[in-house]
Each structure stands twice: as C-alpha cells, then as structure tokens.
Design a protein around this motif. Sequence first.
Motif, PDB file in Angstrom:
ATOM      1  N   ARG A  41       0.832  -1.210   0.000  1.00 41.55           N
ATOM      2  CA  ARG A  41       0.000   0.000   0.000  1.00 41.55           C
ATOM      3  C   ARG A  41       0.867   1.261   0.000  1.00 41.55           C
ATOM      4  O   ARG A  41       0.603   2.225  -0.724  1.00 41.55           O
ATOM      5  N   ALA A  42       1.922   1.254   0.820  1.00 45.04           N
ATOM      6  CA  ALA A  42       2.807   2.423   0.887  1.00 45.04           C
ATOM      7  C   ALA A  42       3.530   2.644  -0.438  1.00 45.04           C
ATOM      8  O   ALA A  42       3.669   3.787  -0.905  1.00 45.04           O
ATOM      9  N   LEU A  43       3.989   1.571  -1.063  1.00 45.69           N
ATOM     10  CA  LEU A  43       4.681   1.700  -2.343  1.00 45.69           C
ATOM     11  C   LEU A  43       3.724   2.209  -3.423  1.00 45.69           C
ATOM     12  O   LEU A  43       4.077   3.084  -4.215  1.00 45.69           O
ATOM     13  N   ALA A  44       2.519   1.659  -3.442  1.00 45.95           N
ATOM     14  CA  ALA A  44       1.525   2.106  -4.425  1.00 45.95           C
ATOM     15  C   ALA A  44       1.133   3.557  -4.165  1.00 45.95           C
ATOM     16  O   ALA A  44       0.953   4.343  -5.103  1.00 45.95           O
ATOM     17  N   ALA A  46       2.937   5.839  -3.121  1.00 44.73           N
ATOM     18  CA  ALA A  46       4.015   6.718  -3.598  1.00 44.73           C
ATOM     19  C   ALA A  46       4.156   6.687  -5.113  1.00 44.73           C
ATOM     20  O   ALA A  46       5.073   7.308  -5.661  1.00 44.73           O
ATOM     21  N   GLY A  47       3.264   5.942  -5.784  1.00 47.76           N
ATOM     22  CA  GLY A  47       3.239   5.966  -7.238  1.00 47.76           C
ATOM     23  C   GLY A  47       3.798   4.753  -7.946  1.00 47.76           C
ATOM     24  O   GLY A  47       3.788   4.697  -9.185  1.00 47.76           O
ATOM     25  N   ALA A  48       4.300   3.744  -7.205  1.00 49.04           N
ATOM     26  CA  ALA A  48       4.893   2.573  -7.848  1.00 49.04           C
ATOM     27  C   ALA A  48       3.827   1.673  -8.473  1.00 49.04           C
ATOM     28  O   ALA A  48       2.687   1.613  -8.006  1.00 49.04           O
ATOM     29  N   GLU A  49       4.222   0.971  -9.513  1.00 51.86           N
ATOM     30  CA  GLU A  49       3.414  -0.122 -10.054  1.00 51.86           C
ATOM     31  C   GLU A  49       3.747  -1.359  -9.219  1.00 51.86           C
ATOM     32  O   GLU A  49       4.916  -1.755  -9.136  1.00 51.86           O
ATOM     33  N   VAL A  50       2.758  -1.962  -8.579  1.00 53.52           N
ATOM     34  CA  VAL A  50       3.005  -3.019  -7.597  1.00 53.52           C
ATOM     35  C   VAL A  50       2.335  -4.320  -8.013  1.00 53.52           C
ATOM     36  O   VAL A  50       1.153  -4.339  -8.355  1.00 53.52           O
ATOM     37  N   THR A  51       3.097  -5.407  -7.964  1.00 56.01           N
ATOM     38  CA  THR A  51       2.561  -6.749  -8.166  1.00 56.01           C
ATOM     39  C   THR A  51       2.585  -7.492  -6.842  1.00 56.01           C
ATOM     40  O   THR A  51       3.645  -7.604  -6.205  1.00 56.01           O
ATOM     41  N   LEU A  52       1.440  -7.989  -6.421  1.00 54.72           N
ATOM     42  CA  LEU A  52       1.346  -8.810  -5.212  1.00 54.72           C
ATOM     43  C   LEU A  52       1.577 -10.264  -5.617  1.00 54.72           C
ATOM     44  O   LEU A  52       0.794 -10.834  -6.391  1.00 54.72           O
ATOM     45  N   ALA A  53       2.655 -10.855  -5.129  1.00 57.94           N
ATOM     46  CA  ALA A  53       2.969 -12.251  -5.444  1.00 57.94           C
ATOM     47  C   ALA A  53       2.458 -13.102  -4.291  1.00 57.94           C
ATOM     48  O   ALA A  53       3.010 -13.063  -3.186  1.00 57.94           O
ATOM     49  N   LYS A  62      -8.654  -9.238  -3.630  1.00 56.71           N
ATOM     50  CA  LYS A  62      -9.348  -8.347  -2.698  1.00 56.71           C
ATOM     51  C   LYS A  62      -8.394  -7.298  -2.140  1.00 56.71           C
ATOM     52  O   LYS A  62      -8.767  -6.128  -1.983  1.00 56.71           O
ATOM     53  N   THR A  63      -7.168  -7.721  -1.843  1.00 59.76           N
ATOM     54  CA  THR A  63      -6.177  -6.774  -1.327  1.00 59.76           C
ATOM     55  C   THR A  63      -5.827  -5.735  -2.375  1.00 59.76           C
ATOM     56  O   THR A  63      -5.718  -4.542  -2.086  1.00 59.76           O
ATOM     57  N   ALA A  64      -5.645  -6.176  -3.616  1.00 61.34           N
ATOM     58  CA  ALA A  64      -5.327  -5.238  -4.700  1.00 61.34           C
ATOM     59  C   ALA A  64      -6.437  -4.208  -4.864  1.00 61.34           C
ATOM     60  O   ALA A  64      -6.174  -3.001  -5.014  1.00 61.34           O
ATOM     61  N   ASP A  65      -7.687  -4.673  -4.816  1.00 62.27           N
ATOM     62  CA  ASP A  65      -8.823  -3.745  -4.939  1.00 62.27           C
ATOM     63  C   ASP A  65      -8.806  -2.728  -3.794  1.00 62.27           C
ATOM     64  O   ASP A  65      -9.092  -1.531  -4.011  1.00 62.27           O
ATOM     65  N   ASP A  66      -8.508  -3.203  -2.595  1.00 59.75           N
ATOM     66  CA  ASP A  66      -8.473  -2.310  -1.440  1.00 59.75           C
ATOM     67  C   ASP A  66      -7.354  -1.273  -1.581  1.00 59.75           C
ATOM     68  O   ASP A  66      -7.550  -0.087  -1.282  1.00 59.75           O
ATOM     69  N   ILE A  67      -6.187  -1.707  -2.039  1.00 55.76           N
ATOM     70  CA  ILE A  67      -5.061  -0.781  -2.203  1.00 55.76           C
ATOM     71  C   ILE A  67      -5.377   0.258  -3.280  1.00 55.76           C
ATOM     72  O   ILE A  67      -5.096   1.446  -3.129  1.00 55.76           O
ATOM     73  N   ILE A  68      -5.993  -0.185  -4.367  1.00 57.79           N
ATOM     74  CA  ILE A  68      -6.386   0.746  -5.426  1.00 57.79           C
ATOM     75  C   ILE A  68      -7.375   1.778  -4.880  1.00 57.79           C
ATOM     76  O   ILE A  68      -7.265   2.987  -5.147  1.00 57.79           O
ATOM     77  N   ALA A  69      -8.331   1.308  -4.079  1.00 53.49           N
ATOM     78  CA  ALA A  69      -9.351   2.208  -3.541  1.00 53.49           C
ATOM     79  C   ALA A  69      -8.756   3.222  -2.569  1.00 53.49           C
ATOM     80  O   ALA A  69      -9.182   4.382  -2.536  1.00 53.49           O
ATOM     81  N   THR A  70      -7.778   2.791  -1.772  1.00 53.45           N
ATOM     82  CA  THR A  70      -7.237   3.686  -0.743  1.00 53.45           C
ATOM     83  C   THR A  70      -6.132   4.595  -1.256  1.00 53.45           C
ATOM     84  O   THR A  70      -5.872   5.642  -0.664  1.00 53.45           O
ATOM     85  N   THR A  71      -5.472   4.213  -2.342  1.00 48.04           N
ATOM     86  CA  THR A  71      -4.368   5.029  -2.863  1.00 48.04           C
ATOM     87  C   THR A  71      -4.717   5.770  -4.151  1.00 48.04           C
ATOM     88  O   THR A  71      -4.042   6.746  -4.503  1.00 48.04           O
ATOM     89  N   GLY A  72      -5.711   5.278  -4.867  1.00 54.86           N
ATOM     90  CA  GLY A  72      -6.032   5.854  -6.164  1.00 54.86           C
ATOM     91  C   GLY A  72      -5.104   5.397  -7.271  1.00 54.86           C
ATOM     92  O   GLY A  72      -5.241   5.817  -8.425  1.00 54.86           O
ATOM     93  N   ASN A  73      -4.177   4.509  -6.942  1.00 53.22           N
ATOM     94  CA  ASN A  73      -3.222   3.988  -7.923  1.00 53.22           C
ATOM     95  C   ASN A  73      -3.791   2.697  -8.512  1.00 53.22           C
ATOM     96  O   ASN A  73      -3.928   1.695  -7.804  1.00 53.22           O
TER      97      ASN A  73
END
Length: 314
Positions: A41-44, A46-53, A62-73
């Motif tokens: 979440r912190a990396l996203a 700050a603008g990074a493209e993040v892959t959750l492995a 679900k985590t990716a959706d949550d990170i997108i919603a909270t960061t706008g990235n």
Amino acid sequence: MIVTPFTATSTAVEVVDGIDLTGRRAVVTGGASGIGVETARALAGAGAEVTLAVRNLSAGGKTADDIIATTGNKQVSVGFLELADPASVAAFVAAWDGPLHLLVNNAGVMAAPFSRTPAGWELQFATNHLGHFALATGLHAALAAGASDTGRGSRVVSVSSAAHLRSPVVFDDIHFERRSYEPWSAYGQSKTANVLFAVELTRRWQGDGVTANALHPGGIRTNLQRHIAEADLDALRRAAGVTSFAWKSPEQGAATSVFVATSPLLEGVGGRYFEDVDEAGLNKPGERTGVAAYALDPESASRLWAVSEETLQR
C-alpha cells in the motif's frame, strides 16, 4: 552507520512521505496479508506499479482492490507464487516482462511443525530462503534492467527477523536430516539465511546497480504466527529476558521494509541489517536486538549462495 529521524512507532506511510516512485515497478511477496499489505500500500501510494505475489489469488485480488481504492493507484496487480515450489517460482519469473526496480521478499512461515517439500527440503528454509533466492536470481536480469533504465539502482528487500539470533545456518544439516527438529531453530536459521543472502547478493550484483539489505520488522501479530499460541510467545519472551513488549501495528511493522526499499539514504548501499527504521549494530550477548556477526560473515554468505544454487539444481 545510517541513522534516521524515524522510530519504532513510525509507519510505512510516514517513511515514504515525499518520495516519488512513479515509473518504478515493485514485487511484494506475501502481499495479501500482514505487513505485506501495508508495504504494498505504501509503495503504491508513492506511485509505484506493484505486483502482489501470493499463494491465494482470491485474497490477493481483494487486497489489490483495497489498495487501489485507498491510494487511487490503479497499477496494482496480482500474480500466483508458491515459494516452496520451484516450478511455481519459475513460472512467475517466466511471466515477468520488462524491468523490475524493487523486489520485497516479505512472505514467510514461522515456527511451523516439521514438514518437508516434495524435494525433501525443510519447509521453513525452503519457503523463507530457497524460494526467495530462486525468485531473485530468476529476476536478476529484470532487476539489472531496472537499475539501468532509471540510473537509480534496483533494490532487493530481505525481510529477516530478530529470530535469526537463535541459529546460524547449520551447513552440516540444513534440512534436519540428522538432528532433531526444533521449530524455532529452523526458523532462526532461515532468517539468518535472509541476511546472508543480502550480503552476498550485494557483493555479486552491485556492479549491475542491484543491492540488497535485510531487516527485522518488529513484532506484529499477524497470520505469520498462526502456528504459535499467545501463551507460547509469552513464555519465549520471558525465557529471552524480555520484560516488556508491545506489538507493532501492521503499518508500523511495514515501515522498515519500506524504508529499505525507498530511502535515498540507501542509494548504492547493501549488505546491511536494519530494525526500527535504523541500521542495527552488532548484537550483544544476552540481548535480543542487533545483528549477529555470523549473519554478516562474507564467507558464510558466499557458501550459502553456492549451497542454494546446488540445492535448486538437483
């Protein structure tokens, strides 16, 4: 020695504040639970493209959706990765395309009951070290390309633990084929391996612009401790002479990982060990902080690299 203004209570978001990661690509293993979520979440953020492995694609989604919603990235994706399975690691590597700038080796198992992988490897060592070793070496070309395309270097983050103080890597019997299995010793040697890996990776790859550092995130009550009862953890702390203890939040636990991944103070710096968002000194007898000298030993680091390559080639 690197000293920062941060503390044990600093959060990942505080650590990355003011750092722009736009255009940088990151992989976070174990990114669907615990401190992996807050690291991603912190990396996203700050603008990074993040892959959750991750092993669980549903939880990862679900985590990716949550990170997108909270960061706008919206540049947050999910890839399947089972670290204890070399074929899964190889498939993840084969599917990766283009440069990579940040590899956060965060996933792990702690104090698990005795188990072997199909290849015969002790599960904690196979997951915590060998899987991440295979992943990083498989992505070496991508990391080198990432260093080249930005001129800022690429980084590997090796999430270790204060538990590395429990055991060096026992090269004569890494996989408990002759000695009795003890979950914490097995976990400890795998976490020592995480530090030694950072030491040797930096020695080998620094010329390619790739460095690695290791860290202890602190005590965070997450699914990582699923094999351990709270009473057992309390007993372990008493035995270690720990008289007071406070759990960190996942956001605080992710702070040192994010610092190691992003801080300008670590540009070109590798082979070191951090805790509470500061570089740690050598461990003193009887204390549970700092880094063991055996975990920074260059000869052991070189030996572990060779043993790891040989093991994975069998």
